[in-house]
Design a protein around this motif. Structure first.
Motif, mmCIF file in Angstrom:
data_model
loop_
_atom_site.group_PDB
_atom_site.id
_atom_site.type_symbol
_atom_site.label_atom_id
_atom_site.label_comp_id
_atom_site.label_asym_id
_atom_site.label_seq_id
_atom_site.Cartn_x
_atom_site.Cartn_y
_atom_site.Cartn_z
ATOM 1 N N ALA A 177 84.155 72.004 47.373
ATOM 2 C CA ALA A 177 84.528 73.338 47.839
ATOM 3 C C ALA A 177 85.509 73.992 46.878
ATOM 4 O O ALA A 177 86.397 73.332 46.319
ATOM 5 C CB ALA A 177 85.149 73.246 49.228
ATOM 6 N N ASP A 178 85.349 75.293 46.695
ATOM 7 C CA ASP A 178 86.266 76.064 45.863
ATOM 8 C C ASP A 178 87.620 76.176 46.570
ATOM 9 O O ASP A 178 87.731 75.976 47.780
ATOM 10 C CB ASP A 178 85.672 77.450 45.589
ATOM 11 C CG ASP A 178 86.341 78.150 44.420
ATOM 12 O OD1 ASP A 178 86.970 77.467 43.583
ATOM 13 O OD2 ASP A 178 86.244 79.389 44.346
ATOM 14 N N TRP A 179 88.627 76.505 45.805
ATOM 15 C CA TRP A 179 90.008 76.576 46.288
ATOM 16 C C TRP A 179 90.138 77.361 47.591
ATOM 17 O O TRP A 179 90.778 76.910 48.539
ATOM 18 C CB TRP A 179 90.878 77.192 45.201
ATOM 19 C CG TRP A 179 92.303 77.341 45.593
ATOM 20 C CD1 TRP A 179 92.930 78.484 45.992
ATOM 21 C CD2 TRP A 179 93.295 76.305 45.646
ATOM 22 N NE1 TRP A 179 94.242 78.226 46.284
ATOM 23 C CE2 TRP A 179 94.488 76.901 46.074
ATOM 24 C CE3 TRP A 179 93.277 74.942 45.378
ATOM 25 C CZ2 TRP A 179 95.665 76.175 46.232
ATOM 26 C CZ3 TRP A 179 94.455 74.225 45.527
ATOM 27 C CH2 TRP A 179 95.626 74.834 45.954
ATOM 28 N N ASP A 180 89.563 78.547 47.627
ATOM 29 C CA ASP A 180 89.705 79.408 48.800
ATOM 30 C C ASP A 180 89.037 78.834 50.048
ATOM 31 O O ASP A 180 89.319 79.281 51.155
ATOM 32 C CB ASP A 180 89.135 80.802 48.509
ATOM 33 C CG ASP A 180 89.946 81.529 47.448
ATOM 34 O OD1 ASP A 180 91.163 81.261 47.327
ATOM 35 O OD2 ASP A 180 89.368 82.361 46.723
ATOM 36 N N GLU A 181 88.170 77.862 49.864
ATOM 37 C CA GLU A 181 87.488 77.226 50.987
ATOM 38 C C GLU A 181 88.216 75.983 51.494
ATOM 39 O O GLU A 181 87.865 75.448 52.543
ATOM 40 C CB GLU A 181 86.061 76.853 50.585
ATOM 41 C CG GLU A 181 85.215 78.043 50.180
ATOM 42 C CD GLU A 181 83.902 77.634 49.530
ATOM 43 O OE1 GLU A 181 83.549 76.441 49.532
ATOM 44 O OE2 GLU A 181 83.225 78.528 49.007
ATOM 45 N N LEU A 182 89.208 75.530 50.750
ATOM 46 C CA LEU A 182 89.946 74.325 51.156
ATOM 47 C C LEU A 182 90.925 74.657 52.268
ATOM 48 O O LEU A 182 91.515 75.743 52.280
ATOM 49 C CB LEU A 182 90.725 73.755 49.966
ATOM 50 C CG LEU A 182 89.926 73.209 48.799
ATOM 51 C CD1 LEU A 182 90.874 72.782 47.678
ATOM 52 C CD2 LEU A 182 89.059 72.055 49.234
ATOM 53 N N VAL A 187 94.458 70.773 39.940
ATOM 54 C CA VAL A 187 94.148 69.456 40.501
ATOM 55 C C VAL A 187 92.788 69.487 41.204
ATOM 56 O O VAL A 187 91.957 68.584 41.017
ATOM 57 C CB VAL A 187 95.252 68.986 41.466
ATOM 58 C CG1 VAL A 187 94.853 67.708 42.193
ATOM 59 C CG2 VAL A 187 96.562 68.788 40.713
ATOM 60 N N ALA A 188 92.547 70.522 41.985
ATOM 61 C CA ALA A 188 91.284 70.628 42.719
ATOM 62 C C ALA A 188 90.097 70.665 41.762
ATOM 63 O O ALA A 188 89.087 69.992 41.999
ATOM 64 C CB ALA A 188 91.297 71.867 43.614
ATOM 65 N N LEU A 189 90.202 71.423 40.688
ATOM 66 C CA LEU A 189 89.106 71.497 39.717
ATOM 67 C C LEU A 189 88.884 70.169 39.008
ATOM 68 O O LEU A 189 87.741 69.759 38.784
ATOM 69 C CB LEU A 189 89.364 72.598 38.692
ATOM 70 C CG LEU A 189 89.119 74.012 39.182
ATOM 71 C CD1 LEU A 189 89.589 75.026 38.141
ATOM 72 C CD2 LEU A 189 87.655 74.230 39.505
ATOM 73 N N CYS A 190 89.958 69.493 38.665
ATOM 74 C CA CYS A 190 89.819 68.175 38.037
ATOM 75 C C CYS A 190 89.103 67.209 38.987
ATOM 76 O O CYS A 190 88.233 66.440 38.562
ATOM 77 C CB CYS A 190 91.186 67.616 37.650
ATOM 78 S SG CYS A 190 91.995 68.493 36.292
ATOM 79 N N TRP A 191 89.466 67.265 40.263
ATOM 80 C CA TRP A 191 88.846 66.372 41.242
ATOM 81 C C TRP A 191 87.372 66.712 41.420
ATOM 82 O O TRP A 191 86.524 65.819 41.490
ATOM 83 C CB TRP A 191 89.584 66.434 42.578
ATOM 84 C CG TRP A 191 89.050 65.420 43.530
ATOM 85 C CD1 TRP A 191 88.246 65.643 44.606
ATOM 86 C CD2 TRP A 191 89.220 64.001 43.449
ATOM 87 N NE1 TRP A 191 87.920 64.450 45.209
ATOM 88 C CE2 TRP A 191 88.508 63.428 44.525
ATOM 89 C CE3 TRP A 191 89.922 63.166 42.582
ATOM 90 C CZ2 TRP A 191 88.465 62.054 44.745
ATOM 91 C CZ3 TRP A 191 89.880 61.796 42.809
ATOM 92 C CH2 TRP A 191 89.161 61.260 43.870
ATOM 93 N N ILE A 192 87.045 67.995 41.487
ATOM 94 C CA ILE A 192 85.648 68.402 41.626
ATOM 95 C C ILE A 192 84.822 67.870 40.453
ATOM 96 O O ILE A 192 83.700 67.398 40.629
ATOM 97 C CB ILE A 192 85.527 69.938 41.744
ATOM 98 C CG1 ILE A 192 86.038 70.394 43.119
ATOM 99 C CG2 ILE A 192 84.083 70.400 41.544
ATOM 100 C CD1 ILE A 192 86.194 71.906 43.250
ATOM 101 N N GLY A 241 97.907 73.559 42.168
ATOM 102 C CA GLY A 241 96.934 72.999 43.092
ATOM 103 C C GLY A 241 95.501 73.245 42.649
ATOM 104 O O GLY A 241 94.646 72.359 42.742
ATOM 105 N N ARG A 242 95.235 74.452 42.154
ATOM 106 C CA ARG A 242 93.885 74.775 41.679
ATOM 107 C C ARG A 242 93.476 73.848 40.536
ATOM 108 O O ARG A 242 92.335 73.410 40.459
ATOM 109 C CB ARG A 242 93.814 76.221 41.203
ATOM 110 C CG ARG A 242 93.688 77.228 42.309
ATOM 111 C CD ARG A 242 93.604 78.650 41.715
ATOM 112 N NE ARG A 242 93.529 79.660 42.728
ATOM 113 C CZ ARG A 242 92.383 80.151 43.217
ATOM 114 N NH1 ARG A 242 91.233 79.702 42.775
ATOM 115 N NH2 ARG A 242 92.396 81.081 44.147
ATOM 116 N N ASP A 293 97.186 69.100 46.964
ATOM 117 C CA ASP A 293 96.793 69.188 45.553
ATOM 118 C C ASP A 293 97.961 69.644 44.685
ATOM 119 O O ASP A 293 98.203 69.094 43.610
ATOM 120 C CB ASP A 293 95.583 70.108 45.378
ATOM 121 C CG ASP A 293 94.296 69.484 45.882
ATOM 122 O OD1 ASP A 293 94.272 68.272 46.180
ATOM 123 O OD2 ASP A 293 93.291 70.220 45.986
ATOM 124 N N ALA A 294 98.708 70.636 45.152
ATOM 125 C CA ALA A 294 99.883 71.094 44.403
ATOM 126 C C ALA A 294 100.936 69.984 44.327
ATOM 127 O O ALA A 294 101.568 69.783 43.281
ATOM 128 C CB ALA A 294 100.465 72.350 45.042
#
Length: 90
Positions: free
Chosen positions: A60-65, A39-44, A36-37, A73-74
């Motif tokens: 937003a960073d992972w912990d803020e989602l 995917v989230a970074l790629c999207w950011i 998931g992280r 995302d995962a």
């Protein structure tokens, strides 16, 4: 879906697929959170590419989602991985 968003989704798909390919499929060992992280970074990255001054919630960073977004995302990573497995088995 706006054109930039569609292009971003395609780019993220390619980043995930490339990551899976360059690790020889060893990404199957990643935890759900690690998937998931990624995917989230790629999207950011795509957000910053297309939006000059994005809202903080867009990057937003992972912990803020919210937990649901982390699970989505995962699941996106898993769906890309499954699509590659299906494609390569034909």
């Amino acid at each position: 879906m706006p054109e930039w968003e569609q292009a971003s989704a395609i780019a993220v798909y390619k980043q995930i697929a490339g990551f899976i390919d360059t690790t020889g499929g060893a990404t199957s060992n990643l935890t759900e959170e690690q998937r998931g992280r990624f995917v989230a970074l790629c999207w950011i990255g795509q957000i910053y590419k297309h939006i000059a001054n994005p809202k903080p919630s867009y990057v937003a960073d992972w912990d803020e989602l919210p937990e649901w977004q982390q699970r989505v995302d995962a699941a996106i990573f898993d769906a890309v991985e499954a699509s590659l497995t299906t494609t390569s088995s034909h």
